[in-house]
Scaffold this motif. Structure first.
Motif, mmCIF file in Angstrom:
data_model
loop_
_atom_site.group_PDB
_atom_site.id
_atom_site.type_symbol
_atom_site.label_atom_id
_atom_site.label_comp_id
_atom_site.label_asym_id
_atom_site.label_seq_id
_atom_site.Cartn_x
_atom_site.Cartn_y
_atom_site.Cartn_z
ATOM 1 N N PRO A 31 0.829 -1.211 0.000
ATOM 2 C CA PRO A 31 0.000 0.000 0.000
ATOM 3 C C PRO A 31 0.866 1.264 0.000
ATOM 4 N N ARG A 32 0.386 2.293 -0.679
ATOM 5 C CA ARG A 32 1.151 3.536 -0.841
ATOM 6 C C ARG A 32 1.503 4.192 0.503
ATOM 7 N N PHE A 33 0.604 4.115 1.489
ATOM 8 C CA PHE A 33 0.880 4.793 2.750
ATOM 9 C C PHE A 33 2.066 4.183 3.489
ATOM 10 N N LEU A 34 2.405 2.926 3.181
ATOM 11 C CA LEU A 34 3.556 2.304 3.834
ATOM 12 C C LEU A 34 4.881 2.835 3.297
ATOM 13 N N TYR A 35 4.869 3.469 2.149
ATOM 14 C CA TYR A 35 6.103 4.026 1.609
ATOM 15 C C TYR A 35 6.610 5.199 2.446
ATOM 16 N N LEU A 36 5.796 5.682 3.369
ATOM 17 C CA LEU A 36 6.256 6.716 4.292
ATOM 18 C C LEU A 36 7.314 6.168 5.239
ATOM 19 N N LEU A 37 7.384 4.825 5.372
ATOM 20 C CA LEU A 37 8.355 4.189 6.255
ATOM 21 C C LEU A 37 9.745 4.096 5.639
ATOM 22 N N GLU A 38 9.871 4.383 4.351
ATOM 23 C CA GLU A 38 11.153 4.238 3.673
ATOM 24 C C GLU A 38 12.208 5.106 4.345
ATOM 25 N N GLY A 39 13.369 4.519 4.534
ATOM 26 C CA GLY A 39 14.489 5.238 5.120
ATOM 27 C C GLY A 39 15.237 6.030 4.066
ATOM 28 N N PRO A 40 16.436 6.495 4.425
ATOM 29 C CA PRO A 40 17.230 7.241 3.447
ATOM 30 C C PRO A 40 17.572 6.366 2.246
ATOM 31 N N THR A 41 17.710 6.994 1.092
ATOM 32 C CA THR A 41 17.928 6.236 -0.133
ATOM 33 C C THR A 41 19.317 5.626 -0.216
ATOM 34 N N GLU A 42 20.333 6.281 0.331
ATOM 35 C CA GLU A 42 21.685 5.748 0.205
ATOM 36 C C GLU A 42 22.455 5.982 1.491
ATOM 37 N N ASP A 43 23.122 4.954 1.982
ATOM 38 C CA ASP A 43 23.961 5.044 3.161
ATOM 39 C C ASP A 43 25.411 5.095 2.704
ATOM 40 N N PRO A 44 26.124 6.189 2.944
ATOM 41 C CA PRO A 44 27.501 6.286 2.452
ATOM 42 C C PRO A 44 28.446 5.303 3.130
ATOM 43 N N ASN A 45 28.085 4.769 4.287
ATOM 44 C CA ASN A 45 28.957 3.838 5.005
ATOM 45 C C ASN A 45 28.604 2.376 4.745
ATOM 46 N N TYR A 46 27.700 2.120 3.794
ATOM 47 C CA TYR A 46 27.262 0.747 3.536
ATOM 48 C C TYR A 46 28.378 -0.052 2.877
ATOM 49 N N ASN A 47 28.655 -1.219 3.440
ATOM 50 C CA ASN A 47 29.616 -2.157 2.868
ATOM 51 C C ASN A 47 28.817 -3.344 2.350
ATOM 52 N N PRO A 48 28.749 -3.547 1.018
ATOM 53 C CA PRO A 48 27.896 -4.601 0.475
ATOM 54 C C PRO A 48 28.325 -5.987 0.942
ATOM 55 N N LEU A 49 27.348 -6.883 0.996
ATOM 56 C CA LEU A 49 27.606 -8.268 1.346
ATOM 57 C C LEU A 49 28.505 -8.902 0.292
ATOM 58 N N PRO A 50 29.262 -9.949 0.649
ATOM 59 C CA PRO A 50 30.157 -10.573 -0.328
ATOM 60 C C PRO A 50 29.456 -11.032 -1.598
ATOM 61 N N GLU A 51 28.216 -11.520 -1.486
ATOM 62 C CA GLU A 51 27.512 -11.985 -2.679
ATOM 63 C C GLU A 51 27.063 -10.835 -3.579
ATOM 64 N N GLU A 52 27.089 -9.605 -3.056
ATOM 65 C CA GLU A 52 26.740 -8.450 -3.863
ATOM 66 C C GLU A 52 27.949 -7.847 -4.568
ATOM 67 N N ARG A 53 29.167 -8.323 -4.200
ATOM 68 C CA ARG A 53 30.393 -7.818 -4.813
ATOM 69 C C ARG A 53 30.900 -8.831 -5.821
ATOM 70 N N PRO A 54 31.134 -8.416 -7.048
ATOM 71 C CA PRO A 54 31.679 -9.361 -8.031
ATOM 72 C C PRO A 54 33.034 -9.883 -7.576
ATOM 73 N N GLY A 55 33.159 -11.185 -7.431
ATOM 74 C CA GLY A 55 34.426 -11.786 -7.018
ATOM 75 C C GLY A 55 34.745 -11.583 -5.555
ATOM 76 N N GLY A 56 33.858 -10.962 -4.801
ATOM 77 C CA GLY A 56 34.097 -10.739 -3.379
ATOM 78 C C GLY A 56 35.079 -9.616 -3.107
ATOM 79 N N PHE A 57 35.455 -8.840 -4.098
ATOM 80 C CA PHE A 57 36.447 -7.784 -3.937
ATOM 81 C C PHE A 57 35.836 -6.590 -3.229
ATOM 82 N N ASN A 58 36.585 -6.021 -2.295
ATOM 83 C CA ASN A 58 36.134 -4.816 -1.589
ATOM 84 C C ASN A 58 36.414 -3.608 -2.463
ATOM 85 N N TRP A 59 35.449 -3.199 -3.252
ATOM 86 C CA TRP A 59 35.647 -2.133 -4.221
ATOM 87 C C TRP A 59 35.953 -0.807 -3.561
#
Length: 156
Positions: A119-147
């Motif tokens: 439902p559209r009203f639940l989109y009010l719960l969305e947090g910030p769009t991008e976290d500058p300190n986010y470190n992706p999970l290994p499966e999200e990194r090609p080859g597991g490299f810390n880009w």
């Protein structure tokens, strides 16, 4: 892992999944006369994670190794060995499968469409769009490299 993987930056969809699961389980709990549904909800989350990560290999107490989609069934078997009722685990698996089918399988079929819409009203719960300190999970990194991290001796 489900929250950080499948539902990353999708707080409203995650909340809707929880709301959907709790609603269906409450109805089923009233039918089968079960008051505490916490373990069924946990199995639902495990089922959904295991279906969305089919190639992850798991080790159960060092006794057996299997792929993630078998995890709910292994937990069900372990629960039976401990003498617990299978109704609660089966209810969690059933609700998890209903959500998985309606969200991931049916929309991809020929002529399929999205049945579960947040439902559209639940989109009010969305947090910030991008976290500058986010470190992706290994499966999200090609080859597991810390880009984001440089290696010694390399120019950046």
């Amino acid at each position: 892992m489900l929250e950080e993987g499948s539902f990353r930056k999708q707080d409203s969809r995650f909340f809707f999944m929880i709301l959907f699961g709790c609603s269906i389980m409450t109805i089923l709990g009233l039918i089968v006369n079960i008051v505490f549904l916490g373990s069924a909800f946990t199995i639902m989350l495990v089922y959904l994670w295991s279906r969305r990560n089919p190639y992850v290999r798991l080790n159960f107490f060092g006794l057996m190794t299997f792929h993630a989609p078998y995890l709910p069934w292994v937990l069900l078997g372990f629960s039976v060995l401990l003498g617990n009722s299978v109704v609660i685990d089966l209810m969690g698996i059933a609700v998890g499968h209903i959500y998985y089918f309606l969200e991931d399988v049916f929309p991809e079929q020929q002529g399929g469409f999205r049945i579960l819409k947040t439902p559209r009203f639940l989109y009010l719960l969305e947090g910030p769009t991008e976290d500058p300190n986010y470190n992706p999970l290994p499966e999200e990194r090609p080859g597991g490299f810390n880009w984001g991290e440089g290696q010694e001796g390399e120019e950046q």
